[in-house]
Design a protein around this motif. Structure first.
Motif, PDB file in Angstrom:
ATOM      1  N   HIS A   1      36.328  46.363  36.659  1.00  0.00           N
ATOM      2  CA  HIS A   1      36.326  45.037  37.277  1.00  0.00           C
ATOM      3  C   HIS A   1      37.738  44.637  37.693  1.00  0.00           C
ATOM      4  O   HIS A   1      37.954  44.088  38.788  1.00  0.00           O
ATOM      5  N   ALA A   2      38.710  44.928  36.846  1.00  0.00           N
ATOM      6  CA  ALA A   2      40.098  44.559  37.156  1.00  0.00           C
ATOM      7  C   ALA A   2      40.606  45.314  38.376  1.00  0.00           C
ATOM      8  O   ALA A   2      41.237  44.728  39.270  1.00  0.00           O
ATOM      9  N   ALA A   3      40.329  46.625  38.446  1.00  0.00           N
ATOM     10  CA  ALA A   3      40.792  47.426  39.575  1.00  0.00           C
ATOM     11  C   ALA A   3      40.088  47.020  40.866  1.00  0.00           C
ATOM     12  O   ALA A   3      40.714  46.929  41.930  1.00  0.00           O
ATOM     13  N   SER A   4      38.792  46.778  40.787  1.00  0.00           N
ATOM     14  CA  SER A   4      38.039  46.341  41.963  1.00  0.00           C
ATOM     15  C   SER A   4      38.541  44.992  42.463  1.00  0.00           C
ATOM     16  O   SER A   4      38.635  44.742  43.667  1.00  0.00           O
ATOM     17  N   THR A   5      38.873  44.100  41.529  1.00  0.00           N
ATOM     18  CA  THR A   5      39.376  42.781  41.905  1.00  0.00           C
ATOM     19  C   THR A   5      40.717  42.890  42.621  1.00  0.00           C
ATOM     20  O   THR A   5      40.960  42.199  43.624  1.00  0.00           O
ATOM     21  N   ALA A   6      41.600  43.759  42.121  1.00  0.00           N
ATOM     22  CA  ALA A   6      42.902  43.945  42.774  1.00  0.00           C
ATOM     23  C   ALA A   6      42.730  44.444  44.203  1.00  0.00           C
ATOM     24  O   ALA A   6      43.412  43.974  45.128  1.00  0.00           O
ATOM     25  N   LEU A   7      41.812  45.392  44.411  1.00  0.00           N
ATOM     26  CA  LEU A   7      41.532  45.881  45.754  1.00  0.00           C
ATOM     27  C   LEU A   7      40.995  44.758  46.629  1.00  0.00           C
ATOM     28  O   LEU A   7      41.461  44.546  47.759  1.00  0.00           O
ATOM     29  N   ALA A   8      40.020  44.015  46.112  1.00  0.00           N
ATOM     30  CA  ALA A   8      39.395  42.947  46.890  1.00  0.00           C
ATOM     31  C   ALA A   8      40.399  41.867  47.263  1.00  0.00           C
ATOM     32  O   ALA A   8      40.425  41.389  48.400  1.00  0.00           O
ATOM     33  N   GLU A   9      41.246  41.452  46.311  1.00  0.00           N
ATOM     34  CA  GLU A   9      42.236  40.406  46.578  1.00  0.00           C
ATOM     35  C   GLU A   9      43.185  40.809  47.695  1.00  0.00           C
ATOM     36  O   GLU A   9      43.531  40.001  48.564  1.00  0.00           O
ATOM     37  N   ASN A  10      43.629  42.045  47.660  1.00  0.00           N
ATOM     38  CA  ASN A  10      44.548  42.513  48.692  1.00  0.00           C
ATOM     39  C   ASN A  10      43.844  42.698  50.029  1.00  0.00           C
ATOM     40  O   ASN A  10      44.429  42.420  51.089  1.00  0.00           O
ATOM     41  N   TYR A  11      42.609  43.162  50.004  1.00  0.00           N
ATOM     42  CA  TYR A  11      41.905  43.430  51.260  1.00  0.00           C
ATOM     43  C   TYR A  11      41.600  42.129  52.007  1.00  0.00           C
ATOM     44  O   TYR A  11      41.785  42.059  53.230  1.00  0.00           O
ATOM     45  N   VAL A  12      41.142  41.096  51.309  1.00  0.00           N
ATOM     46  CA  VAL A  12      40.834  39.831  52.003  1.00  0.00           C
ATOM     47  C   VAL A  12      42.098  39.086  52.412  1.00  0.00           C
ATOM     48  O   VAL A  12      42.044  38.188  53.255  1.00  0.00           O
ATOM     49  N   GLY A  13      43.245  39.444  51.812  1.00  0.00           N
ATOM     50  CA  GLY A  13      44.516  38.860  52.233  1.00  0.00           C
ATOM     51  C   GLY A  13      45.076  37.879  51.233  1.00  0.00           C
ATOM     52  O   GLY A  13      44.360  37.022  50.705  1.00  0.00           O
ATOM     53  N   LEU A  14      46.355  38.025  50.948  1.00  0.00           N
ATOM     54  CA  LEU A  14      47.027  37.115  50.036  1.00  0.00           C
ATOM     55  C   LEU A  14      47.331  35.800  50.745  1.00  0.00           C
ATOM     56  O   LEU A  14      47.562  35.768  51.962  1.00  0.00           O
ATOM     57  N   PRO A  15      47.343  34.689  50.019  1.00  0.00           N
ATOM     58  CA  PRO A  15      47.574  33.379  50.657  1.00  0.00           C
ATOM     59  C   PRO A  15      49.013  33.231  51.146  1.00  0.00           C
ATOM     60  O   PRO A  15      49.927  33.918  50.657  1.00  0.00           O
ATOM     61  N   LEU A  16      49.200  32.341  52.100  1.00  0.00           N
ATOM     62  CA  LEU A  16      50.539  31.996  52.557  1.00  0.00           C
ATOM     63  C   LEU A  16      51.194  31.072  51.540  1.00  0.00           C
ATOM     64  O   LEU A  16      50.537  30.206  50.957  1.00  0.00           O
ATOM     65  N   GLU A  17      52.480  31.261  51.325  1.00  0.00           N
ATOM     66  CA  GLU A  17      53.239  30.371  50.450  1.00  0.00           C
ATOM     67  C   GLU A  17      53.703  29.154  51.241  1.00  0.00           C
ATOM     68  O   GLU A  17      53.796  29.189  52.460  1.00  0.00           O
ATOM     69  N   ASP A  18      54.017  28.091  50.520  1.00  0.00           N
ATOM     70  CA  ASP A  18      54.545  26.893  51.162  1.00  0.00           C
ATOM     71  C   ASP A  18      56.067  26.990  51.259  1.00  0.00           C
ATOM     72  O   ASP A  18      56.711  27.603  50.427  1.00  0.00           O
TER      73      ASP A  18
END
Length: 393
Positions: free
Chosen positions: A375-392
């Motif tokens: 679950h942890a590895a799949s989540t890391a892949l998913a988070e990066n694939y959908v795109g990290l948020p922009l910082e302010d």
């Protein structure tokens, strides 16, 4: 001519920046060395992160992407003859990507700019940048046998890897990092229905393959080939045969083939130039960085850059503060290097490298097996694939 921001390059990054600046009341002119038809004819990827969709909405050009784009909530990883789904939507708290061709993004932005009567200079020859280390930067170009000059406050270099913007920076002021991969992607675009409703990334002993699409009736397929391969060596029939050999039995059965609309080989490289600001000159998109297409980050990194840059210009002109402009390069590069890492990792995981042999193939399969069952590895892949948020800022 005089403008606030001169934008070099009328690809999606330059056009999006121009539209965002227009919405913010900031005057801009775009200078492009190619014709509009040439720019629109370039075939590129089309997986859009939510950050990109949000920026298109901010620019007022998201209607067709929302109506015709294909929302994707997952991807499939194929290895050892079987497919395994990564539920991006479930793993990221409801995030997804949208499949919508870069050509269509460019068309939407072009039409919006034309409708507003904003200045875009196509077929500009011998474009050159001057005095961007001063308070009076200028852009010079030739058109219709005459030399023209634009005075501006800032220059935004959105003209790609081979453009004049990065090349204008003194060599001792910029540092570059590069990795060239020993293979490329042979891609075919065809008017056939996709083999699956989500993208399939395949790791096989014959090499990598990708099943993608542009719409419900147009598909884009790729197979890994050696870096020195020539597209002339591949007939349509040979391509389809090789793709079949890299798919699982169900996908092989569902594959619909047809004549190619476009066929090309794209080399794979990672590239970053630091910093991304030089006085009044700001680099954005491929002018500053290249990623392998494996993680679908190229266009999305470019839109993130111009999202940061447009906001920084808004703050400069609205609040009379240069603080955001001063942070532009650092903020962009933080996100860029994370995307470079992800694209390098995903490329390394999915492709067959000449030096790894059978042992390397087994290691990749073991990592993929861990990835789809953790679950942890799949989540890391998913988070990066959908795109990290922009910082302010």
């Amino acid at each position: 001519m005089r403008t606030q921001v001169a934008i070099i390059g009328a690809g999606p990054a330059g056009l999006l920046l121009g539209q965002l600046l227009f919405k913010a009341g900031i005057d801009n002119i775009i200078v492009e060395r190619q014709s509009g038809d040439y720019v629109l004819g370039r075939i590129r990827a089309g997986v859009l992160e939510q950050v990109t969709m949000d920026l298109l909405a901010r620019a007022g050009v998201d209607a067709r992407a929302k109506a015709e784009g294909l929302p994707h909530e997952g991807i499939e990883l194929l290895f050892k003859g079987a497919r395994h789904r990564i539920d991006m939507h479930g793993l990221t708290g409801g995030k997804q990507v949208t499949v919508y061709g870069q050509t269509e993004v460019t068309r939407d932005l072009m039409e919006a700019r034309s409708a507003e009567g904003l200045a875009t200079i196509y077929s500009a020859a011998n474009v050159s940048l001057h005095d961007f280390d001063s308070r009076r930067p200028r852009v010079r170009y030739e058109k219709d046998g005459q030399t023209h000059e634009i005075e501006c406050d800032f220059i935004a270099g959105c003209d790609g890897y081979h453009g004049v913007s990065r090349a204008s920076v003194p060599a001792d002021a910029i540092q570059t990092y590069e990795k060239v991969y020993p293979f490329g992607w042979l891609g075919v675009l065809a008017d056939v229905p996709p083999v699956s409703h989500e993208l399939i990334y395949a790791n096989t002993e014959r090499g990598f393959a990708l099943c993608s699409m542009r719409s419900a009736h147009r598909s884009r397929y790729y197979v890994q080939v050696p870096a020195d391969e020539r597209v002339q060596n591949w007939s349509d029939e040979a391509f389809w045969d090789e793709l079949r050999a890299r798919l699982d039995p169900e996908a092989r059965e569902r594959l619909v083939t047809g004549p190619s609309l476009e066929k090309s080989i794209a080399p794979l490289r990672s590239f970053v130039a630091e910093p991304m600001r030089f006085g009044a000159l700001f680099l954005a998109g491929d002018a500053a960085h290249i990623v392998p297409p494996t993680g679908a980050k190229g266009l999305n990194l470019a839109t993130a850059d111009v999202g940061y840059l447009s906001r920084a210009f808004e703050i400069f002109y609205g609040e009379k503060s240069a603080s955001a402009l001063d942070r532009y390069s650092d903020l962009c590069l933080r996100r860029v290097w994370k995307a470079e890492r992800f694209s390098w990792w995903f490329t390394s995981l999915m492709h067959r490298f000449p030096e790894t042999g059978a042992f390397g193939q087994k290691i990749q399969e073991a990592e993929l097996d861990y990835l789809v069952h953790s679950h942890a590895a799949s989540t890391a892949l998913a988070e990066n694939y959908v795109g990290l948020p922009l910082e302010d800022f």
